[in-house]
Motif scaffolding. Structure first.
Motif, mmCIF file in Angstrom:
data_model
loop_
_atom_site.group_PDB
_atom_site.id
_atom_site.type_symbol
_atom_site.label_atom_id
_atom_site.label_comp_id
_atom_site.label_asym_id
_atom_site.label_seq_id
_atom_site.Cartn_x
_atom_site.Cartn_y
_atom_site.Cartn_z
ATOM 1 N N SER A 65 0.823 -1.217 0.000
ATOM 2 C CA SER A 65 0.000 0.000 0.000
ATOM 3 C C SER A 65 0.852 1.260 0.000
ATOM 4 N N LEU A 66 1.862 1.296 0.851
ATOM 5 C CA LEU A 66 2.743 2.473 0.918
ATOM 6 C C LEU A 66 3.546 2.626 -0.373
ATOM 7 N N PHE A 67 3.910 1.506 -0.970
ATOM 8 C CA PHE A 67 4.610 1.538 -2.257
ATOM 9 C C PHE A 67 3.726 2.182 -3.324
ATOM 10 N N LEU A 68 2.454 1.821 -3.355
ATOM 11 C CA LEU A 68 1.534 2.360 -4.364
ATOM 12 C C LEU A 68 1.278 3.853 -4.151
ATOM 13 N N ILE A 69 1.151 4.256 -2.884
ATOM 14 C CA ILE A 69 1.002 5.690 -2.597
ATOM 15 C C ILE A 69 2.257 6.436 -3.038
ATOM 16 N N GLY A 70 3.412 5.820 -2.797
ATOM 17 C CA GLY A 70 4.678 6.425 -3.207
ATOM 18 C C GLY A 70 4.785 6.579 -4.715
ATOM 19 N N ILE A 71 4.282 5.598 -5.457
ATOM 20 C CA ILE A 71 4.310 5.666 -6.922
ATOM 21 C C ILE A 71 3.465 6.845 -7.413
ATOM 22 N N VAL A 72 2.293 7.023 -6.803
ATOM 23 C CA VAL A 72 1.426 8.144 -7.173
ATOM 24 C C VAL A 72 2.141 9.472 -6.902
ATOM 25 N N MET A 73 2.765 9.576 -5.725
ATOM 26 C CA MET A 73 3.497 10.797 -5.378
ATOM 27 C C MET A 73 4.630 11.055 -6.375
ATOM 28 N N LEU A 74 5.305 9.980 -6.783
ATOM 29 C CA LEU A 74 6.400 10.102 -7.739
ATOM 30 C C LEU A 74 5.897 10.611 -9.086
ATOM 31 N N PHE A 75 4.792 10.060 -9.549
ATOM 32 C CA PHE A 75 4.224 10.489 -10.826
ATOM 33 C C PHE A 75 3.817 11.962 -10.764
ATOM 34 N N CYS A 76 3.249 12.363 -9.639
ATOM 35 C CA CYS A 76 2.871 13.772 -9.468
ATOM 36 C C CYS A 76 4.104 14.668 -9.507
ATOM 37 N N PHE A 77 5.163 14.232 -8.852
ATOM 38 C CA PHE A 77 6.413 14.993 -8.817
ATOM 39 C C PHE A 77 6.997 15.129 -10.224
ATOM 40 N N LEU A 78 7.009 14.022 -10.972
ATOM 41 C CA LEU A 78 7.567 14.034 -12.320
ATOM 42 C C LEU A 78 6.743 14.914 -13.266
ATOM 43 N N ARG A 79 5.438 14.985 -13.020
ATOM 44 C CA ARG A 79 4.555 15.807 -13.853
ATOM 45 C C ARG A 79 4.390 17.221 -13.280
ATOM 46 N N LYS A 80 5.104 17.505 -12.183
ATOM 47 C CA LYS A 80 5.048 18.810 -11.516
ATOM 48 C C LYS A 80 3.618 19.178 -11.108
ATOM 49 N N GLN A 81 2.931 18.205 -10.526
ATOM 50 C CA GLN A 81 1.547 18.389 -10.081
ATOM 51 C C GLN A 81 1.517 18.413 -8.552
ATOM 52 N N LYS A 82 0.781 19.367 -8.007
ATOM 53 C CA LYS A 82 0.747 19.566 -6.559
ATOM 54 C C LYS A 82 -0.121 18.533 -5.847
ATOM 55 N N ALA A 83 -0.011 18.523 -4.514
ATOM 56 C CA ALA A 83 -0.744 17.558 -3.697
ATOM 57 C C ALA A 83 -2.258 17.739 -3.799
ATOM 58 N N ASN A 84 -2.700 18.977 -4.060
ATOM 59 C CA ASN A 84 -4.151 19.187 -4.154
ATOM 60 C C ASN A 84 -4.755 18.544 -5.401
ATOM 61 N N THR A 85 -3.914 18.128 -6.352
ATOM 62 C CA THR A 85 -4.420 17.464 -7.556
ATOM 63 C C THR A 85 -4.778 15.998 -7.299
ATOM 64 N N ILE A 86 -4.416 15.487 -6.123
ATOM 65 C CA ILE A 86 -4.826 14.125 -5.762
ATOM 66 C C ILE A 86 -5.704 14.144 -4.505
ATOM 67 N N GLY A 87 -6.281 15.302 -4.230
ATOM 68 C CA GLY A 87 -7.278 15.368 -3.168
ATOM 69 C C GLY A 87 -6.839 15.955 -1.847
ATOM 70 N N PHE A 88 -5.597 16.422 -1.758
ATOM 71 C CA PHE A 88 -5.143 17.044 -0.508
ATOM 72 C C PHE A 88 -5.342 18.557 -0.610
ATOM 73 N N SER A 89 -6.596 18.942 -0.782
ATOM 74 C CA SER A 89 -6.942 20.348 -0.934
ATOM 75 C C SER A 89 -7.156 20.999 0.430
ATOM 76 N N ILE A 90 -6.507 22.123 0.659
ATOM 77 C CA ILE A 90 -6.614 22.821 1.941
ATOM 78 C C ILE A 90 -7.885 23.664 2.002
ATOM 79 N N THR A 91 -8.284 24.219 0.864
ATOM 80 C CA THR A 91 -9.403 25.172 0.851
ATOM 81 C C THR A 91 -10.724 24.561 1.306
ATOM 82 N N GLU A 92 -10.963 23.288 0.974
ATOM 83 C CA GLU A 92 -12.235 22.652 1.325
ATOM 84 C C GLU A 92 -12.057 21.522 2.348
#
Length: 237
Positions: A65-92
């Motif tokens: 499970s942690l490996f899969l979460i890490g893969i998602v984080m890696l893909f976001c990093f490589l695509r320069k996408q912020k944490a709020n693009t996978i649901g970690f939105s602060i505003t709501e």
């Protein structure tokens, strides 16, 4: 068809509009990695390569499970996408928590009432250690992982591939059901094909859960509410 069909908030709509085919392809890659990881875990547990104790299964499941979460984080990093693009939105975040708290409470009460009506004790035979392990397992290894991977990453990025948003939602619902087949079939000690054929109704139920979780996610662009509700649905009491 606009993402507004979900009643989605503006931040969610803006984010999904910028995803292109490359993001959609990467979401399919993520799905392949998830299914491959679940199948590998199935085989390792089936042939007891990792041992058969509850603790060894817990550790192995957590590592995957942690490996899969890490893969998602890696893909976001490589695509320069912020944490709020996978649901970690602060505003709501606050509103999502309130929604999750209501859903969590309703499901908890319904589970209690079901237990009481069938003359069963709540948490009967559960030790302190097994309770803690169940909380971590269903909250982190199941709810958090599946919400980050499927609602946060795959479901949003597939909008870059499908013009019909309902088709995108249905596709991810099917994906969500499929990744449960390896482990569920292993627990029943039957082949994955036999499980699929004999439990198609349950797989459809999982797909419908996805549609529900996706709707809640899109309302606030936050995975907090889906995680809380997902956790309580799965958690044994």
């Amino acid at each position: 068809m606009d993402n507004g069909v979900l009643g989605a908030n503006k931040e969610y709509i803006q984010q999904t509009k910028v995803y292109g085919k490359k993001d959609a392809i990467l979401s399919f890659v993520i799905f392949g990695i998830v299914f491959g990881s679940m199948f590998l875990l199935r085989q390792l547990l089936k042939y007891r390569v990792l041992g058969s104790s509850t603790r060894s299964v817990f550790i192995a499941s957590g590592a995957v499970s942690l490996f899969l979460i890490g893969i998602v984080m890696l893909f976001c990093f490589l695509r320069k996408q912020k944490a709020n693009t996978i649901g970690f939105s602060i505003t709501e975040m606050k509103q999502s928590f309130y929604t999750g708290a209501v859903g969590f409470t309703v499901i908890l009460v319904l589970k209690w009432l079901t237990k009481i009506s069938s003359m069963q004790r709540i948490l009967e035979g559960v030790t302190k250690e097994s309770f803690v392990m169940n909380v971590v397992y269903f909250l982190v290894f199941v709810a958090l992982m599946e919400e980050v991977v499927f609602r946060g990453y795959i479901a949003t990025r597939l909008y870059g591939f499908y013009k019909n948003k309902w088709l995108s939602i249905a596709t991810v619902g099917i994906m969500s059901a499929i990744i449960h087949i390896p482990m569920y079939s292993m627990r029943l000690q039957i082949s994955m094909w036999n499980y699929t054929v004999t439990h198609i109704d349950y797989l459809i139920k999982i797909a419908l859960y996805h549609c529900f979780f996706q709707w809640i996610f899109s309302k606030n662009n936050s995975i907090i509410a889906p995680i809380m509700i997902h956790f309580m649905i799965d958690f044994p009491i």
